[in-house]
Scaffold this active site. Structure first.
Site, mmCIF file in Angstrom:
data_model
loop_
_atom_site.group_PDB
_atom_site.id
_atom_site.type_symbol
_atom_site.label_atom_id
_atom_site.label_comp_id
_atom_site.label_asym_id
_atom_site.label_seq_id
_atom_site.Cartn_x
_atom_site.Cartn_y
_atom_site.Cartn_z
ATOM 1 N N GLY A 150 6.718 -6.810 9.887
ATOM 2 C CA GLY A 150 5.207 -6.649 9.219
ATOM 3 C C GLY A 150 4.482 -6.793 8.095
ATOM 4 O O GLY A 150 5.976 -6.966 7.163
ATOM 5 N N GLY A 154 12.527 -6.559 6.272
ATOM 6 C CA GLY A 154 12.950 -5.084 5.852
ATOM 7 C C GLY A 154 14.326 -5.839 6.563
ATOM 8 O O GLY A 154 15.109 -6.608 6.773
ATOM 9 N N ILE A 171 7.052 -0.987 3.640
ATOM 10 C CA ILE A 171 6.646 -0.138 3.339
ATOM 11 C C ILE A 171 7.409 1.486 2.735
ATOM 12 O O ILE A 171 6.656 2.557 2.005
ATOM 13 C CB ILE A 171 4.859 0.135 3.516
ATOM 14 C CG1 ILE A 171 4.875 0.558 5.093
ATOM 15 C CG2 ILE A 171 3.738 -0.950 3.864
ATOM 16 C CD1 ILE A 171 3.497 1.338 5.992
ATOM 17 N N ASP A 172 8.179 1.439 4.322
ATOM 18 C CA ASP A 172 9.112 2.426 4.184
ATOM 19 C C ASP A 172 10.434 3.034 3.952
ATOM 20 O O ASP A 172 10.126 4.069 3.246
ATOM 21 C CB ASP A 172 9.363 2.810 5.689
ATOM 22 C CG ASP A 172 8.152 2.351 6.795
ATOM 23 O OD1 ASP A 172 7.217 2.783 6.934
ATOM 24 O OD2 ASP A 172 8.571 2.099 8.213
ATOM 25 N N ARG A 193 -11.657 23.852 5.741
ATOM 26 C CA ARG A 193 -10.690 22.980 6.402
ATOM 27 C C ARG A 193 -9.038 23.181 6.728
ATOM 28 O O ARG A 193 -8.900 22.843 5.423
ATOM 29 C CB ARG A 193 -11.476 22.065 7.625
ATOM 30 C CG ARG A 193 -12.941 21.998 8.237
ATOM 31 C CD ARG A 193 -13.520 20.902 8.341
ATOM 32 N NE ARG A 193 -15.152 20.639 9.874
ATOM 33 C CZ ARG A 193 -14.854 19.868 9.139
ATOM 34 N NH1 ARG A 193 -15.809 18.897 8.673
ATOM 35 N NH2 ARG A 193 -16.869 19.796 9.831
ATOM 36 N N VAL A 208 -4.228 0.433 7.352
ATOM 37 C CA VAL A 208 -5.011 0.619 6.367
ATOM 38 C C VAL A 208 -3.719 0.395 4.661
ATOM 39 O O VAL A 208 -3.921 -0.417 4.096
ATOM 40 C CB VAL A 208 -5.808 1.462 5.988
ATOM 41 C CG1 VAL A 208 -6.129 1.819 4.736
ATOM 42 C CG2 VAL A 208 -7.056 1.589 7.353
ATOM 43 N N ARG A 262 -1.015 -0.734 4.804
ATOM 44 C CA ARG A 262 0.280 -2.400 5.029
ATOM 45 C C ARG A 262 -1.133 -3.186 3.800
ATOM 46 O O ARG A 262 -0.663 -3.548 3.727
ATOM 47 C CB ARG A 262 0.137 -3.439 6.407
ATOM 48 C CG ARG A 262 1.238 -2.184 7.092
ATOM 49 C CD ARG A 262 1.719 -2.957 8.296
ATOM 50 N NE ARG A 262 2.424 -1.922 8.426
ATOM 51 C CZ ARG A 262 3.747 -3.068 8.058
ATOM 52 N NH1 ARG A 262 4.609 -3.009 7.413
ATOM 53 N NH2 ARG A 262 4.925 -1.916 9.716
#
Length: 363
Positions: free
Chosen positions: A13, A116, A141-142, A177, A288, A290
């Protein structure tokens, strides 16, 4: 060994900071050593194509715009394992020899692969089979690649998730909320944890810490008793239902059986509304996280990793991954980096910090 020509590819990714690596590799390899640098398009898919899809990089990649540009100028892919390549008839074929032949066609002396843990495992198998001099750069990103404290793309993803909480808080307070934000995190909750602390979440749900709705309800009740009329909840996409079921979805164009995580945020929001009567709204950040302009840390990390990767090739050190540890760029065996993924430590510093701030993990 005498190096004259190296290749570089991005695999898996996309994320912010990839172009900073490409820029740094070219700047150091060309400017310091005088090597040619070939950019391979679309990861291993570019090496499968005939003719091979690749471009010899030039000084245009030295522009500072490369630092600001998200994604990857080389293109990437996160499907099509060459050792089990999906064919149109549904069968899977080993096409690894074709990838290696494509590499040979480019007359390269070494290869830098940015990816990755899954991508690095495939590239390492290809390198062993084809005698490829391989160096890798961790990106995800993880932030779940082993050994390195941080991977390219993580900082920008956290910034995006934190900004989302910043935007959700005023509307949550205005309408009384409970706002649920679902963020990425394939198997690890690093984004949710870091953004949750930075963005002032009241509840952080991550796959490493099982939760109970009763505990979440207790937290919301305590907030109301203190006079708070809203709450912010951040949840990693890999979090399961309370009874341990994964929530996944099939995306169009993904092929038969191509499932990804997605939907836990809506499950959490609906259950909270049903159990407590609270008005809930759910936001799913998705891809969004990434894209966008890389944060300074990802630009710096990408630049440092790119330079060190070139130095490893110059030193004849292969089957190595560059890594970040204790404010230094180091290198480690790829095998050690991909041996296990780096999950959130439930007893680690950030979890302790969150608990100290009164944030609930639903446990």
């Amino acid at each position: 060994m005498s190096v004259k020509r190296i290749g570089i590819l991005t695999s898996g990714g996309d994320c912010a900071g990839l172009n900073a690596v490409i820029r740094a590799v070219y700047a150091h390899a060309r400017g310091h050593f005088g090597w040619d640098v070939v950019g391979i398009h679309n990861g291993t898919a570019g090496l499968l194509a005939r003719p091979v899809e690749a471009t010899e990089l030039d000084d245009r990649v030295l522009g500072s715009d490369m630092l600001r540009q998200g994604g990857t100028i080389l293109g990437t892919t996160n499907k099509g394992d060459p050792f089990a390549f999906p064919m149109e008839d549904g069968n899977k074929v080993d096409r690894s020899a074709e990838v290696i032949a494509g590499y040979r066609d480019l007359h390269l002396d070494a290869l830098i692969g940015i990816g990755g843990d899954g991508s690095m495992a495939i590239l390492r198998r290809l390198a062993a089979l084809g005698g490829i001099n391989l160096v890798t750069v961790p990106k995800t990103i993880d932030n779940d690649v082993g050994v390195t404290e941080e991977s390219i793309g993580f900082e920008t993803a956290v910034q995006t998730a934190t900004e989302a909480l910043d935007h959700l808080q005023p509307t949550a307070a205005s309408h009384s909320r409970v706002m649920v934000l679902e963020v990425m995190g394939r198997d690890a909750g690093h984004i949710a944890l870091s953004a949750g602390i930075a963005g002032g979440a009241d509840v952080i749900l991550i796959p490493e810490i099982p939760y109970r709705f009763a505990a979440i309800e207790e937290k919301l009740k305590a907030l109301r008793q203190r006079g708070r009329n809203f709450a912010l909840i951040i949840v990693a996409e890999a979090v399961k239902t309370e009874d341990g079921q994964s929530i996944t979805a099939v995306h169009s164009g993904g092929g038969k059986g191509a499932r990804t995580y997605g939907g836990i945020g809506h499950y959490i929001g609906e259950e909270i509304a049903r159990r407590s009567g609270a008005e809930t709204r759910v936001t799913v950040l998705g891809h969004v996280q990434r894209g966008g302009t890389p944060e300074p840390k990802d630009r710096l990390l990408g630049s440092a990793f790119g330079v060190h990767a070139v130095d490893l090739i110059a030193a004849g050190k292969f089957d190595r991954m560059v890594a970040w540890r204790e404010r230094e760029v180091i290198d480690v065996p790829i095998e050690a980096a991909i041996a296990h993924y780096q999950a959130v430590d439930p007893a680690g510093a950030l979890v302790k910090t969150a608990r100290g701030l009164g944030i609930s993990f639903g446990d």
